[in-house]
Design an enzyme around this catalytic site. Structure first.
Site, PDB file in Angstrom:
ATOM      1  N   VAL A 141     -14.628  62.865 -15.035  1.00 20.50           N
ATOM      2  CA  VAL A 141     -13.504  62.353 -15.822  1.00 20.50           C
ATOM      3  C   VAL A 141     -13.438  60.838 -15.674  1.00 20.50           C
ATOM      4  O   VAL A 141     -13.666  60.291 -14.594  1.00 20.50           O
ATOM      5  CB  VAL A 141     -12.162  63.002 -15.416  1.00 20.50           C
ATOM      6  CG1 VAL A 141     -12.177  64.488 -15.703  1.00 20.50           C
ATOM      7  CG2 VAL A 141     -11.830  62.745 -13.959  1.00 20.50           C
TER       8      VAL A 141
ATOM      9  N   THR B 119     -14.227  62.280 -10.347  1.00 16.81           N
ATOM     10  CA  THR B 119     -13.815  61.063 -11.044  1.00 16.81           C
ATOM     11  C   THR B 119     -15.026  60.168 -11.296  1.00 16.81           C
ATOM     12  O   THR B 119     -16.052  60.268 -10.619  1.00 16.81           O
ATOM     13  CB  THR B 119     -12.807  60.236 -10.227  1.00 16.81           C
ATOM     14  OG1 THR B 119     -13.466  59.665  -9.073  1.00 16.81           O
ATOM     15  CG2 THR B 119     -11.621  61.061  -9.793  1.00 16.81           C
ATOM     16  N   ASP B 120     -14.879  59.276 -12.251  1.00 19.70           N
ATOM     17  CA  ASP B 120     -15.775  58.128 -12.321  1.00 19.70           C
ATOM     18  C   ASP B 120     -15.447  57.236 -11.122  1.00 19.70           C
ATOM     19  O   ASP B 120     -14.509  57.499 -10.368  1.00 19.70           O
ATOM     20  CB  ASP B 120     -15.567  57.394 -13.652  1.00 19.70           C
ATOM     21  CG  ASP B 120     -16.771  56.547 -14.065  1.00 19.70           C
ATOM     22  OD1 ASP B 120     -17.664  56.312 -13.220  1.00 19.70           O
ATOM     23  OD2 ASP B 120     -16.826  56.124 -15.230  1.00 19.70           O
ATOM     24  N   ASN B 121     -16.215  56.184 -10.924  1.00 13.15           N
ATOM     25  CA  ASN B 121     -16.044  55.314  -9.761  1.00 13.15           C
ATOM     26  C   ASN B 121     -14.587  54.886  -9.606  1.00 13.15           C
ATOM     27  O   ASN B 121     -14.029  54.206 -10.471  1.00 13.15           O
ATOM     28  CB  ASN B 121     -16.946  54.090  -9.905  1.00 13.15           C
ATOM     29  CG  ASN B 121     -16.935  53.221  -8.665  1.00 13.15           C
ATOM     30  OD1 ASN B 121     -16.230  53.491  -7.697  1.00 13.15           O
ATOM     31  ND2 ASN B 121     -17.722  52.167  -8.694  1.00 13.15           N
TER      32      ASN B 121
END
Length: 560
Positions: free
Chosen positions: A238, A285-287
């Site tokens: 996401v 999550t993305d970074n």
């Protein structure tokens, strides 16, 4: 949505479920918190790195490779797996191959180059190449494919990382890639839910938005994610991207200031992804060090909010030690419930169990790279993808008898974080010279004068912009910059000197060079692509590719 480890995408048997539950049962709270962290592997000294982690009682569930030589990567992964009491997921951005994290390799093909062929065989081959590299190095988790829709040419993230703008094409090619990797025991993580490619900003620098209305979202991104889930992806990433229409549908009356990116929004993660789309796998999550995440709320609040929204794993850190402490405190004081942390860890362990990590992490006995075969595959996808966008001046094919004196002006051709390969201009120039052309080379921006620009036709027979202008990350724009003060190196000479554009990467450059009447798009910076572009320029091969996006970026004059 109730988790069932025996159902897709895990499909665990009794032994697999027993391993997950027995492992979870004996874990300390510190171990549980560690399992929901995917930490970037920046260190090149594994003994020092693991000692630092052990001293702080941090045992991550996953690590993501950053750039290093192939042999070092394999050695480092083996050392990490030997150290960890629970097998690690080792992640890599396997979008176009391993060029993003192996410093001594080259890309295979960007997704857009694959899609330009019109043949899913090349998506299968991209996945097979990625699987072979993953087996060699020890990667078990592909942060790929990018299934965003390139709806906005100004988006600085999507570009050639996507399969294009057509939801049906993106879904088909993405599903083939997913099925190929998943069938080889490598978990995929299509990204970036709820979908990038609509906004024109970079979530590395700001929280962005997918502003489609709800019906449009379900007809486009929603269908892509349905197909993705049906293809068997074990995980989904996401992004730090809002979807206001979906959030408002779930939370009537929500104020604009309360709209959250998907990485923090329970109505998007749990409501849409879990309940409406029926995804039973792991959500990452993305970074989380991106500005799109860090500026929404305080760090300690945000990390807990992400888990409570339904996220199972946090990628990246501002500070590994501090993030671990913040999450640990949230679990201990009940802001993250025991059931929620257990469910997140259960999914992390289920991914590991489903790809066979409890039985062993060494994959060197599986299908490994075949240099000659994969070189032929690169050559074929490059040749099949070259797209003649326009040739309204009927310049092609170039012929040294008529176009002997060539001025090549290079745009870009600099390494980036996502693609450090190149330069490619020397190969392009040498290829033309080998075919009998006399070539002079310059680089944009370069200082010249209006007088010289108006008289280039006296010295040259044809002008070629050779562009390796590619996604750089951490930028809210991706456009050509000409020399100050009035851009005399821009194509102001096209009336008197036949001019062509050969774009090896960015498919949208005609928005900045609309007056150029001959243009070729190729989509991936590789030696194979350069060779294929030259072959089309001089008529040795036809241009067979179809553009997966609007190469004119919505500008009618660029098509002239």
């Amino acid at each position: 949505m109730t988790m069932d480890l025996r159902k897709a995408p895990f499909a665990l048997d009794d032994g697999g479920v027993d391993w997950v539950e027995s492992t979870l049962e004996i874990m300390t709270v510190e171990q549980k918190v560690g399992q929901v962290l995917c930490v970037y592997l920046h260190s090149t000294d594994m003994a020092e790195w693991t000692a630092w982690l052990a001293e702080r009682e941090i045992e991550p569930g996953a690590m993501m490779l950053t750039a290093r030589p192939r042999l070092d990567a394999r050695t480092h992964v083996a050392e990490l797996q030997e150290w960890s009491s629970i097998p690690l997921l080792i992640a890599g951005n396997l979008e176009s191959g391993a060029v993003n994290f192996l410093s001594d390799t080259e890309a295979f093909a960007n997704p857009m180059q694959v899609a330009a062929t019109g043949d899913v065989l090349h998506a299968q081959r991209l996945a097979e190449h990625c699987a072979r590299v993953a087996n060699e190095v020890g990667i078990t988790w592909a942060f790929a494919p990018v299934i965003d829709l390139a709806m906005n040419p100004q988006n600085p993230i999507t570009n050639t990382r996507t399969f294009g703008s057509d939801p049906a094409v993106v879904a088909e090619f993405g599903a083939v890639y997913i099925e190929a990797l998943e069938s080889r025991g490598i978990a995929t993580s299509p990204k970036h839910f709820p979908g990038d490619g609509v906004d024109d900003r970079d979530q590395h620098l700001a929280t962005t938005s997918n502003d489609l209305d709800a019906d449009s979202w379900w007809a486009t991104f929603g269908e892509v994610y349905r197909r993705t889930i049906a293809a068997g992806t074990r995980t989904i990433m996401v992004g730090h991207i809002r979807q206001p229409a979906l959030s408002r549908a779930a939370r009537p009356g929500i104020a604009d200031a309360e709209l959250l990116p998907a990485s923090l929004a329970p109505e998007l993660v749990t409501g849409v992804l879990r309940e409406q789309l029926g995804f039973n796998g792991l959500i990452v999550t993305d970074n989380s060090a991106m500005t799109g995440f860090t500026t929404v709320m305080a760090r300690g609040e945000a990390l807990a909010a992400a888990l409570n929204a339904g996220v199972d794993m946090i990628l990246g850190n501002v500070d590994v030690e501090e993030d671990f402490a913040l999450l640990l405190a949230a679990v201990r004081d009940g802001r993250i419930s025991g059931d929620r942390i257990d469910d997140a860890v259960r999914r992390v362990l289920a991914v590991k169990s489903s790809i066979g990590l409890p039985a062993g992490t060494d994959r060197a006995d599986r299908d490994l790279p075949d240099v000659e075969q994969e070189r032929a595959w690169r050559d074929e996808v490059a040749a099949r993808a070259v797209t003649l966008v326009k040739d309204t001046q009927r310049l092609l094919p170039l012929d040294p008898a008529r176009h002997r004196r060539v001025l090549v002006c290079v745009i870009g051709d600099e390494p980036t974080f996502y693609d450090p390969s190149g330069p490619f201009a020397p190969q392009f120039v040498d290829g033309l010279r080998a075919r009998g052309f006399e070539v002079e080379q310059r680089t944009v921006p370069h200082v010249t004068t209006a007088v010289e620009a108006s008289r280039l036709h006296e010295r040259f027979d044809v002008f070629i912009y050779f562009a390796v202008h590619r996604f750089i990350g951490n930028a809210n724009t991706s456009r050509v910059s000409w020399a100050p003060w009035q851009g005399f190196d821009a194509p102001r000479h096209v009336v008197t000197l036949p001019t062509a554009l050969v774009s090896i990467a960015d498919p949208y450059l005609l928005q900045d060079l609309p007056m150029v009447r001959t243009a070729i798009n190729c989509y991936t910076p590789t030696p194979s692509t350069v060779d294929a572009a030259i072959a089309v320029l001089v008529g040795e091969r036809p241009a067979l590719g179809r553009s997966p996006v609007d190469p004119f970026a919505g500008h009618w004059d660029a098509a002239l």
